[in-house]
Design a protein around this motif. Structure first.
Motif, PDB file in Angstrom:
ATOM      1  N   HIS A  14       0.870  -1.182   0.000  1.00 68.49           N
ATOM      2  CA  HIS A  14       0.000   0.000   0.000  1.00 68.49           C
ATOM      3  C   HIS A  14       0.906   1.231   0.000  1.00 68.49           C
ATOM      4  N   ARG A  15       0.976   1.875  -1.143  1.00 71.24           N
ATOM      5  CA  ARG A  15       1.868   3.027  -1.313  1.00 71.24           C
ATOM      6  C   ARG A  15       1.158   4.309  -0.874  1.00 71.24           C
ATOM      7  N   ASP A  16       1.843   5.086  -0.051  1.00 71.12           N
ATOM      8  CA  ASP A  16       1.341   6.376   0.417  1.00 71.12           C
ATOM      9  C   ASP A  16       1.700   7.430  -0.622  1.00 71.12           C
ATOM     10  N   ASP A  17       0.713   7.933  -1.339  1.00 71.74           N
ATOM     11  CA  ASP A  17       0.952   8.953  -2.354  1.00 71.74           C
ATOM     12  C   ASP A  17       0.689  10.364  -1.834  1.00 71.74           C
ATOM     13  N   THR A  18       0.171  10.477  -0.608  1.00 68.74           N
ATOM     14  CA  THR A  18      -0.154  11.775  -0.024  1.00 68.74           C
ATOM     15  C   THR A  18       0.954  12.272   0.888  1.00 68.74           C
ATOM     16  N   GLY A  19       1.408  11.418   1.776  1.00 70.38           N
ATOM     17  CA  GLY A  19       2.459  11.777   2.717  1.00 70.38           C
ATOM     18  C   GLY A  19       1.953  12.613   3.873  1.00 70.38           C
ATOM     19  N   SER A  20       2.857  12.864   4.812  1.00 73.67           N
ATOM     20  CA  SER A  20       2.571  13.675   5.992  1.00 73.67           C
ATOM     21  C   SER A  20       3.744  14.608   6.230  1.00 73.67           C
ATOM     22  N   GLU A  21       3.435  15.841   6.592  1.00 70.98           N
ATOM     23  CA  GLU A  21       4.496  16.770   6.952  1.00 70.98           C
ATOM     24  C   GLU A  21       4.884  16.531   8.403  1.00 70.98           C
ATOM     25  N   CYS A  22       6.182  16.430   8.636  1.00 76.17           N
ATOM     26  CA  CYS A  22       6.691  16.138   9.981  1.00 76.17           C
ATOM     27  C   CYS A  22       7.738  17.185  10.368  1.00 76.17           C
ATOM     28  N   ARG A  23       7.713  17.541  11.656  1.00 73.66           N
ATOM     29  CA  ARG A  23       8.666  18.515  12.198  1.00 73.66           C
ATOM     30  C   ARG A  23      10.094  17.984  12.187  1.00 73.66           C
ATOM     31  N   ASP A  24      10.222  16.674  12.551  1.00 76.28           N
ATOM     32  CA  ASP A  24      11.552  16.090  12.685  1.00 76.28           C
ATOM     33  C   ASP A  24      11.444  14.569  12.607  1.00 76.28           C
ATOM     34  N   LEU A  25      12.574  13.895  12.746  1.00 75.44           N
ATOM     35  CA  LEU A  25      12.587  12.434  12.630  1.00 75.44           C
ATOM     36  C   LEU A  25      11.892  11.750  13.801  1.00 75.44           C
ATOM     37  N   ASP A  26      11.827  12.402  14.950  1.00 81.93           N
ATOM     38  CA  ASP A  26      11.070  11.840  16.075  1.00 81.93           C
ATOM     39  C   ASP A  26       9.592  11.739  15.718  1.00 81.93           C
ATOM     40  N   GLU A  27       9.075  12.737  15.022  1.00 80.81           N
ATOM     41  CA  GLU A  27       7.676  12.692  14.606  1.00 80.81           C
ATOM     42  C   GLU A  27       7.464  11.618  13.536  1.00 80.81           C
ATOM     43  N   VAL A  28       8.433  11.441  12.640  1.00 79.88           N
ATOM     44  CA  VAL A  28       8.356  10.372  11.638  1.00 79.88           C
ATOM     45  C   VAL A  28       8.238   9.024  12.346  1.00 79.88           C
ATOM     46  N   ARG A  29       9.094   8.806  13.329  1.00 80.29           N
ATOM     47  CA  ARG A  29       9.075   7.540  14.076  1.00 80.29           C
ATOM     48  C   ARG A  29       7.738   7.364  14.798  1.00 80.29           C
ATOM     49  N   ALA A  30       7.234   8.408  15.416  1.00 80.15           N
ATOM     50  CA  ALA A  30       5.967   8.325  16.151  1.00 80.15           C
ATOM     51  C   ALA A  30       4.813   7.970  15.221  1.00 80.15           C
ATOM     52  N   ILE A  31       4.789   8.538  14.041  1.00 77.15           N
ATOM     53  CA  ILE A  31       3.726   8.216  13.079  1.00 77.15           C
ATOM     54  C   ILE A  31       3.840   6.764  12.635  1.00 77.15           C
ATOM     55  N   ALA A  32       5.052   6.287  12.400  1.00 78.28           N
ATOM     56  CA  ALA A  32       5.241   4.881  12.018  1.00 78.28           C
ATOM     57  C   ALA A  32       4.746   3.948  13.120  1.00 78.28           C
ATOM     58  N   VAL A  33       5.061   4.260  14.370  1.00 75.96           N
ATOM     59  CA  VAL A  33       4.606   3.436  15.498  1.00 75.96           C
ATOM     60  C   VAL A  33       3.078   3.447  15.585  1.00 75.96           C
ATOM     61  N   ARG A  34       2.472   4.628  15.505  1.00 76.87           N
ATOM     62  CA  ARG A  34       0.997   4.724  15.581  1.00 76.87           C
ATOM     63  C   ARG A  34       0.334   3.963  14.439  1.00 76.87           C
ATOM     64  N   THR A  35       0.943   4.010  13.268  1.00 75.56           N
ATOM     65  CA  THR A  35       0.402   3.286  12.119  1.00 75.56           C
ATOM     66  C   THR A  35       0.419   1.781  12.374  1.00 75.56           C
ATOM     67  N   LEU A  36       1.550   1.273  12.849  1.00 74.89           N
ATOM     68  CA  LEU A  36       1.653  -0.162  13.145  1.00 74.89           C
ATOM     69  C   LEU A  36       0.663  -0.588  14.215  1.00 74.89           C
ATOM     70  N   ILE A  37       0.535   0.192  15.275  1.00 73.86           N
ATOM     71  CA  ILE A  37      -0.384  -0.144  16.361  1.00 73.86           C
ATOM     72  C   ILE A  37      -1.827  -0.139  15.868  1.00 73.86           C
ATOM     73  N   GLY A  38      -2.185   0.825  15.044  1.00 76.35           N
ATOM     74  CA  GLY A  38      -3.540   0.883  14.505  1.00 76.35           C
ATOM     75  C   GLY A  38      -3.875  -0.319  13.645  1.00 76.35           C
ATOM     76  N   ILE A  39      -2.946  -0.721  12.792  1.00 74.34           N
ATOM     77  CA  ILE A  39      -3.175  -1.894  11.951  1.00 74.34           C
ATOM     78  C   ILE A  39      -3.262  -3.148  12.807  1.00 74.34           C
ATOM     79  N   ALA A  40      -2.387  -3.275  13.790  1.00 70.91           N
ATOM     80  CA  ALA A  40      -2.403  -4.444  14.671  1.00 70.91           C
ATOM     81  C   ALA A  40      -3.734  -4.548  15.412  1.00 70.91           C
TER      82      ALA A  40
END
Length: 81
Positions: A14-40
């Motif tokens: 599932h390719r993300d063609d929209t993306g998300s604007e992030c302040r920094d790499l900590d926010e990138v990591r947090a979004i990845a974690v939330r995404t995994l938890i939501g799918i799980a």
């Protein structure tokens, strides 16, 4: 802020063609974690074993982060329910 794209592999790509604007790499990591938890949370009741991967790309398409979650169910006494 920079734009990052969060692709998901969960039994298919599932390719993300929209993306998300992030302040920094900590926010990138947090979004990845939330995404995994939501799918799980959605998939746990459906599968005894599920592996989900979130791959993050930057705006230039360069790979930045791969995060994997494996959810495994081990029944002790399934007939006892």
């Amino acid at each position: 802020m920079a734009r990052y794209f969060f692709d998901i592999e969960n039994g298919g790509q599932h390719r993300d063609d929209t993306g998300s604007e992030c302040r920094d790499l900590d926010e990138v990591r947090a979004i990845a974690v939330r995404t995994l938890i939501g799918i799980a949370a959605e998939e746990a009741a459906l599968h005894d074993r599920q592996t989900v991967v979130v791959s993050v790309r930057d705006a230039a398409g360069a790979s930045l982060l791969d995060m994997t979650l494996t959810l495994a169910t081990a029944w002790s006494n399934r007939d006892g329910a």
